[in-house]
Design an enzyme around this catalytic site. Structure first.
Site, PDB file in Angstrom:
ATOM      1  CE  LYS A   1      -4.339   2.038   0.787  1.00 41.83           C
ATOM      2  NZ  LYS A   1      -4.137   3.087   1.586  1.00 41.83           N
TER       3      LYS A   1
ATOM      4  CG  ASN B   1      -1.715   9.088  -1.963  1.00 37.35           C
ATOM      5  OD1 ASN B   1      -2.301   8.352  -2.924  1.00 37.35           O
ATOM      6  ND2 ASN B   1      -2.040   8.824  -0.813  1.00 37.35           N
TER       7      ASN B   1
HETATM    8  O1  KPL Z   1      -5.243   5.351  -0.201  1.00 33.18           O
HETATM    9  C1  KPL Z   1      -5.342   6.107  -1.210  1.00 33.18           C
HETATM   10  C2  KPL Z   1      -5.278   7.617  -0.721  1.00 33.18           C
HETATM   11  O2  KPL Z   1      -5.574   8.418  -1.255  1.00 33.18           O
HETATM   12  O3  KPL Z   1      -4.481   7.776   0.323  1.00 33.18           O
HETATM   13  C3  KPL Z   1      -5.354   5.622  -2.747  1.00 33.18           C
HETATM   14  C4  KPL Z   1      -6.940   6.018  -3.066  1.00 33.18           C
HETATM   15  C5  KPL Z   1      -5.183   4.118  -2.921  1.00 33.18           C
HETATM   16  C6  KPL Z   1      -4.840   6.575  -3.580  1.00 33.18           C
HETATM   17  O4  KPL Z   1      -3.185   6.109  -3.413  1.00 33.18           O
END
Ligand code: KPL
Length: 293
Positions: free
Chosen positions: A178, A186
């Site tokens: 993640k 981001n």
């Molecule tokens: O986790 C996310 C965020 O905006 O913090 C997503 C939607 C996966 C985009 O990286």
């Protein structure tokens, strides 16, 4: 009797999960720094009609033991938030930490060595407009640890209230994945002020490719070759699935809040001795977007 869940950090994700756990049958208590706040009404802009619930609030300074705690602060705030509540946590307390980044895992473990720490991550999008929480896509939520234990009984209200939930025994790897995905999406959305899906366009293609390649090399150094190979495909899937969403980092920048750049880009840069010019440049550009602290 329903399980009682305390929520620490009632931002966009905290408010969304307060509603979700309440819908799953949990007795939800919002933790507040304001000792006079007894109730708080939160509205979730669900379709076709909004859902409003009056939640009970408790001061972090109360002394009663906490059984189940969901902490949904920003990753940079987790350490200080847990310190304020540490006196209410025992070896029976279940703590679920749900936030972006990896830094909080290292920050929290030494603070609460005896409590049972579980990790969670969600791709659910949500932003706040006053006391209304506006969800953007259901997303997927994963929760678990790094051990092959079966799902615990307290997961019941999560299974009922949280859509697309799965129990995992490989949470560190999932969180690393993640962080890697967040790092490819981001910062670029925040710097270019675009929604996630706009990164799929031709003008951003070269920059996205370079960032993916540098993040993949960090995954190799960390010993996750399969994640490294699949990263490009996963990033494009998330950009497509969340095309209409603003990333959490773009929301932070637009609201003048501190971002999670250090827990995402900074954390990846600290994992390797490699020279990573694109990530280093992103970190510099993001620092310039931070509010004065
Ligand atoms: O986790 C996310 C965020 O905006 O913090 C997503 C939607 C996966 C985009 O990286």
């Amino acid at each position: 009797m329903s399980d009682r869940w305390h929520i620490l950090g009632v931002g966009s994700i905290g408010g969304l999960f307060a509603h979700r756990l309440n819908a799953g049958g949990a007795d939800v208590q919002l933790l507040s720094r304001d000792v006079t706040e007894r109730h708080r009404q939160l509205t979730l802009a669900t379709e076709p009609a909004p859902t409003t619930h009056l939640f009970d609030c408790e001061s972090v300074e109360d002394t009663a033991e906490i059984e189940h705690l969901l902490i949904t602060t920003k990753s940079w705030g987790a350490h200080d938030a847990i310190k304020r509540i540490q006196h209410r946590l025992t070896k029976r307390t279940v703590v679920v930490a749900m936030m972006n980044g990896m830094q909080h895992v290292d920050d929290l473990k030494p603070l609460i060595p005896k409590t049972q720490l579980f990790l969670a991550s969600t791709t659910a999008g949500c932003h706040r407009s006053g006391d209304t929480w506006v969800p953007a896509g259901t997303g997927r939520t994963i929760i678990g640890t790094d051990s092959k234990r079966p799902a615990p009984p307290w997961l019941g209200c999560w299974q009922v209230g949280v859509p697309n939930l799965s129990w995992r025994a490989d949470m560190t790897e999932r969180l690393v994945e993640k962080v890697a995905i967040n790092c490819c999406i981001n910062p670029l959305t925040a710097i270019h002020r675009v929604k996630n899906g706009e990164l799929l366009s031709e003008i951003h293609k070269d920059q996205v490719t370079t960032v993916i390649s540098e993040v993949s090399s960090v995954l190799d150094d960390l010993g996750y070759p399969a994640l490294s190979i699949e990263l490009g495909q996963r990033v494009h899937e998330v950009m497509t699935d969340t095309a209409e969403n603003r990333s959490s980092m773009l929301n932070d920048v637009m609201a003048g809040r501190r971002t999670e750049a250090n827990a995402i880009v900074g954390w990846l840069l600290r994992q390797t001795k490699r020279d990573l010019p694109a990530l280093t440049e992103l970190a510099t550009q993001l620092r310039a977007l931070e509010p004065n602290q």
